[in-house]
Write a protein that holds these residues in place. Structure first.
Motif, mmCIF file in Angstrom:
data_model
loop_
_atom_site.group_PDB
_atom_site.id
_atom_site.type_symbol
_atom_site.label_atom_id
_atom_site.label_comp_id
_atom_site.label_asym_id
_atom_site.label_seq_id
_atom_site.Cartn_x
_atom_site.Cartn_y
_atom_site.Cartn_z
ATOM 1 N N ASP A 1 12.089 5.305 55.987
ATOM 2 C CA ASP A 1 11.058 6.187 55.432
ATOM 3 C C ASP A 1 9.821 6.290 56.313
ATOM 4 O OD1 ASP A 1 12.495 6.935 53.189
ATOM 5 O OD2 ASP A 1 11.822 5.216 52.020
ATOM 6 N N THR A 2 9.493 5.218 57.032
ATOM 7 C CA THR A 2 8.299 5.221 57.896
ATOM 8 C C THR A 2 8.614 4.464 59.179
ATOM 9 O OG1 THR A 2 7.454 3.125 56.979
ATOM 10 C CG2 THR A 2 6.743 5.159 55.879
ATOM 11 N N PRO A 3 7.793 4.668 60.219
ATOM 12 C CA PRO A 3 7.922 3.822 61.404
ATOM 13 C C PRO A 3 7.621 2.364 61.033
ATOM 14 C CG PRO A 3 6.526 5.730 61.840
ATOM 15 C CD PRO A 3 6.743 5.690 60.373
ATOM 16 N N LYS A 4 8.130 1.434 61.802
ATOM 17 C CA LYS A 4 7.934 0.002 61.536
ATOM 18 C C LYS A 4 6.440 -0.323 61.457
ATOM 19 C CE LYS A 4 9.736 -4.489 62.922
ATOM 20 N NZ LYS A 4 10.508 -5.242 63.928
ATOM 21 N N GLY A 5 6.055 -1.010 60.399
ATOM 22 C CA GLY A 5 4.648 -1.416 60.246
ATOM 23 C C GLY A 5 3.792 -0.438 59.472
ATOM 24 N N SER A 6 4.323 0.764 59.181
ATOM 25 C CA SER A 6 3.560 1.755 58.428
ATOM 26 C C SER A 6 3.826 1.607 56.934
ATOM 27 C CB SER A 6 3.934 3.178 58.854
ATOM 28 O OG SER A 6 3.498 3.420 60.164
ATOM 29 N N THR A 7 2.866 2.065 56.141
ATOM 30 C CA THR A 7 2.986 1.988 54.680
ATOM 31 C C THR A 7 3.483 3.323 54.128
ATOM 32 O OG1 THR A 7 1.110 0.464 54.624
ATOM 33 C CG2 THR A 7 1.724 1.491 52.536
ATOM 34 N N TYR A 8 4.431 3.249 53.186
ATOM 35 C CA TYR A 8 4.869 4.464 52.491
ATOM 36 C C TYR A 8 4.071 4.560 51.194
ATOM 37 C CZ TYR A 8 7.802 8.170 50.633
ATOM 38 O OH TYR A 8 8.240 9.381 50.140
ATOM 39 N N PHE A 9 3.132 5.512 51.146
ATOM 40 C CA PHE A 9 2.258 5.639 49.989
ATOM 41 C C PHE A 9 2.947 6.418 48.873
ATOM 42 C CE2 PHE A 9 -0.707 5.025 53.549
ATOM 43 C CZ PHE A 9 -1.420 3.940 53.063
ATOM 44 N N LYS A 10 2.927 5.832 47.668
ATOM 45 C CA LYS A 10 3.566 6.457 46.504
ATOM 46 C C LYS A 10 2.503 6.908 45.508
ATOM 47 C CE LYS A 10 7.642 3.485 46.899
ATOM 48 N NZ LYS A 10 8.554 2.555 46.202
ATOM 49 N N PRO A 11 2.807 7.926 44.685
ATOM 50 C CA PRO A 11 1.858 8.347 43.658
ATOM 51 C C PRO A 11 1.602 7.198 42.675
ATOM 52 C CG PRO A 11 3.684 9.902 43.841
ATOM 53 C CD PRO A 11 4.049 8.709 44.638
ATOM 54 N N LYS A 12 0.394 7.174 42.103
ATOM 55 C CA LYS A 12 0.074 6.127 41.122
ATOM 56 C C LYS A 12 0.956 6.264 39.887
ATOM 57 C CE LYS A 12 -4.671 6.061 42.764
ATOM 58 N NZ LYS A 12 -6.023 6.577 42.516
ATOM 59 N N GLN A 13 1.248 7.523 39.510
ATOM 60 C CA GLN A 13 2.135 7.782 38.371
ATOM 61 C C GLN A 13 3.074 8.919 38.738
ATOM 62 O OE1 GLN A 13 0.475 7.660 34.303
ATOM 63 N NE2 GLN A 13 -1.537 7.672 35.275
ATOM 64 N N THR A 14 4.222 8.965 38.068
ATOM 65 C CA THR A 14 5.148 10.076 38.308
ATOM 66 C C THR A 14 5.357 10.848 37.011
ATOM 67 O OG1 THR A 14 6.981 8.549 37.922
ATOM 68 C CG2 THR A 14 6.408 8.982 40.203
ATOM 69 N N GLY A 15 5.935 12.033 37.139
ATOM 70 C CA GLY A 15 6.154 12.869 35.965
ATOM 71 C C GLY A 15 5.351 14.140 36.012
ATOM 72 N N ALA A 16 4.286 14.138 36.803
ATOM 73 C CA ALA A 16 3.455 15.337 37.006
ATOM 74 C C ALA A 16 2.583 15.094 38.231
ATOM 75 C CB ALA A 16 2.592 15.616 35.786
ATOM 76 N N MET A 17 2.084 16.174 38.828
ATOM 77 C CA MET A 17 1.241 16.043 40.005
ATOM 78 C C MET A 17 -0.138 15.488 39.638
ATOM 79 S SD MET A 17 0.160 18.866 42.901
ATOM 80 C CE MET A 17 1.833 19.319 43.305
ATOM 81 N N GLU A 18 -0.619 14.564 40.458
ATOM 82 C CA GLU A 18 -1.976 14.046 40.256
ATOM 83 C C GLU A 18 -2.996 15.074 40.735
ATOM 84 O OE1 GLU A 18 -2.786 10.215 42.066
ATOM 85 O OE2 GLU A 18 -0.688 9.668 41.803
ATOM 86 N N VAL A 19 -4.113 15.185 40.009
ATOM 87 C CA VAL A 19 -5.266 15.954 40.482
ATOM 88 C C VAL A 19 -6.483 15.039 40.409
ATOM 89 C CG1 VAL A 19 -4.407 18.257 39.890
ATOM 90 C CG2 VAL A 19 -5.593 16.923 38.159
ATOM 91 N N THR A 20 -7.584 15.468 41.002
ATOM 92 C CA THR A 20 -8.735 14.555 41.092
ATOM 93 C C THR A 20 -10.017 15.131 40.504
ATOM 94 O OG1 THR A 20 -9.023 15.322 43.389
ATOM 95 C CG2 THR A 20 -7.804 13.267 43.072
ATOM 96 N N SER A 21 -9.908 16.204 39.708
ATOM 97 C CA SER A 21 -11.085 16.726 38.990
ATOM 98 C C SER A 21 -10.623 17.506 37.764
ATOM 99 C CB SER A 21 -11.925 17.624 39.893
ATOM 100 O OG SER A 21 -11.270 18.874 40.096
ATOM 101 N N LYS A 22 -11.543 17.714 36.811
ATOM 102 C CA LYS A 22 -11.209 18.463 35.586
ATOM 103 C C LYS A 22 -10.814 19.899 35.919
ATOM 104 C CE LYS A 22 -14.660 15.904 32.965
ATOM 105 N NZ LYS A 22 -15.986 16.001 32.343
ATOM 106 N N GLY A 23 -11.580 20.542 36.792
ATOM 107 C CA GLY A 23 -11.290 21.925 37.174
ATOM 108 C C GLY A 23 -9.911 22.056 37.781
ATOM 109 N N ASP A 24 -9.522 21.070 38.620
ATOM 110 C CA ASP A 24 -8.208 21.109 39.264
ATOM 111 C C ASP A 24 -7.073 20.912 38.256
ATOM 112 O OD1 ASP A 24 -9.345 21.607 41.669
ATOM 113 O OD2 ASP A 24 -8.910 19.662 42.588
ATOM 114 N N PHE A 25 -7.348 20.179 37.176
ATOM 115 C CA PHE A 25 -6.351 19.994 36.118
ATOM 116 C C PHE A 25 -5.953 21.350 35.532
ATOM 117 C CE2 PHE A 25 -5.460 19.693 31.555
ATOM 118 C CZ PHE A 25 -4.382 18.811 31.543
#
Length: 489
Positions: free
Chosen positions: A197-221
């Motif tokens: 999934d990644t080059p050696k030593g790199s981190t594969y970042f996962k969503p905090k939750q699954t089931g829907a896309m994360e947004v970061t503001s009320k307007g974006d929701f």
């Protein structure tokens, strides 16, 4: 992290090995997804299908891809591209074998509907390539992945009829389709045992939750909920096409049940999206961890106009040349294939230009070219010399496919851990565009059809004015709580 030693096409080690295996996986998904297209006449005769039933198979082939791209995007972000692509290639070989063995329209229809899922494979490689290539090479790498992989549909058109003829007889097409499924199954193992999934030593970042896309503001929701509507509208349109008002695959009651299910699904999606994002209504997300959903929405609109128009135009261009210039279908099909053939260079070219001159500037220029290209195509009639009409179509296709490359040069730079979901949503908008444009084509002249696409390109150009050039870094949090800054410019 990935090394920045350039893109060496003839290398098959490190990040280049991952890129080559990624586009080959995507190439195979497109061979399987479009394995019926060049064999439709033979399949129709073999199964005793009516013209209406043949058209229904074409509709069913793309129906499931719209929600599938969103679902596969979520699974990719959670489980990683290595496992997700491997399972998709392996599992989708089953409906491919089902189609090869179908003895009735109903069996063929179910298999084609399920095969729509393999059309979602594209989004997996977008995340994989973004993990292995630095920002200054990402557009070119994603362009190669998209352009060379996309060529699978043209390769299917060129090779499968010859394979069917080689086996011969009434069942030749079954062997050709079955072999594409066998190829998919075999490559699922090759992929799994040859990538990470990644080059050696790199981190594969996962969503905090699954089931829907994360947004970061009320307007974006609320913007996310609005952005979901066109996908449901396209599925409503497909249901209508399958209802008694269209090709009559569904009964009137069946269509009403399908409409009710889509409304229910959207309401459930609102509930799930709130569940995943309720924290934005309780506390403000720190500035460093925010992303702007409007960036995603702009790319969605652009992919609607680029990939959506490509899918629609590829399916109607042979008929267009045949009718306007009174050509036989074989010659018209050969000329029309030049539009799709441009993918090999145009899409990587769009990504490369984006790497060199900036994401927003490149998209503005290519979208303007796209609008002018379709405006020119709307003027084509039988007074034009044929070679000028073909050149106009190829020039237009350069802007279309380079635009696709430039869109996906920007997608991985918005929020790393959500790249699969963003790619899934943007990719789904491409399919929505195809459904909308093909529906428009069924109601208007060729000239109006091209003008409608030009109009949506102008809309995309206007939306682009609100896009911000990706710059600086995006912040991601490792599992141990430490921060990683990922360069996006």
């Amino acid at each position: 992290m990935s090394t920045q030693d350039g893109i060496k096409i003839w290398s098959f080690t490190g990040k280049m090995k991952v890129l080559h295996l990624s586009w080959i996986a995507f190439f195979i998904t497109f061979v399987v997804w479009f394995n019926h297209a060049p064999l439709l006449a033979v399949i129709g005769t073999s199964l005793g299908l009516t013209a209406s039933e043949v058209k229904t198979l074409l509709i069913l082939n793309v129906a499931l891809t719209i929600p599938a791209r969103v679902i596969i995007g979520m699974l990719t972000d959670k489980y990683g591209p290595r496992l997700t692509y491997s399972l998709l290639l392996g599992i989708c070989s089953i409906p491919c074998f089902m189609f090869a063995m179908a003895d009735s329209f109903e069996q063929a229809a179910i298999a084609r509907f399920l095969l729509g899922f393999i059309g979602a494979g594209f989004v997996i490689g977008i995340r994989m390539v973004s993990e292995w290539f630095p920002a200054n090479e990402l557009g070119t790498a994603e362009g190669i992945y998209g352009g060379w992989g996309n060529f699978g549909s043209a390769a299917a058109a060129m090779s499968l009829p010859a394979i069917a003829l080689f086996f011969g007889g009434d069942d030749g097409w079954r062997y050709a389709v079955g072999l594409s499924g066998l190829l998919s199954l075999a490559f699922s193992f090759i992929w799994y045992f040859n990538v990470s999934d990644t080059p050696k030593g790199s981190t594969y970042f996962k969503p905090k939750q699954t089931g829907a896309m994360e947004v970061t503001s009320k307007g974006d929701f609320f913007l996310l909920l609005v952005a979901k509507l066109p996908m449901y509208a396209a599925l409503v349109l497909l249901t209508w096409k399958l209802s008694p008002a269209g090709v009559q695959l569904l009964s009137e009651n069946g269509a009403y049940i399908a409409y009710a299910c889509l409304v229910l699904l959207y309401l459930l999606e609102i509930k799930q999206t709130y569940k995943v994002n309720r924290q934005v209504f309780q506390e403000e997300v720190p500035e460093a961890h925010r992303y702007k959903f409007k960036q995603v929405l702009v790319l969605n609109v652009l992919y609607f106009a680029t990939f959506g128009s490509e899918l629609a135009v590829v399916s109607m261009l042979p008929l267009f040349f045949s009718e306007v210039f009174s050509l036989d279908m074989v010659y018209a099909g050969l000329l029309a294939s030049l539009y799709a053939f441009m993918n090999l260079m145009s899409r990587p070219g769009g990504g490369w230009i984006s790497d060199k001159f900036g994401r927003k500037k490149t998209l503005l220029i290519l979208t303007a070219g796209l609008a002018l290209g379709y405006l020119a195509m709307s003027a084509i009639d039988n007074t034009w010399p044929l070679f000028v009409a073909v050149i106009a179509a190829m020039a237009c296709s350069f802007f279309v496919q380079a635009g696709e490359g430039a869109v996906f040069a920007a997608v991985p730079l918005i929020k790393r851990r959500l790249t699969g979901q963003i790619a899934g949503m943007t990719g789904a908008y491409g399919n929505v565009g195809a459904v909308v444009y093909l529906t428009v084509l069924s109601m208007v002249s060729y000239q109006t059809f091209f003008l409608v696409i030009a109009g949506t390109a102008v809309l995309g150009f206007t939306a682009l004015l609100f896009m911000e050039e990706p710059s600086g870094t995006i912040t991601e949090v490792r599992e141990d709580g430490s921060i990683e800054l990922i360069n996006v410019s």
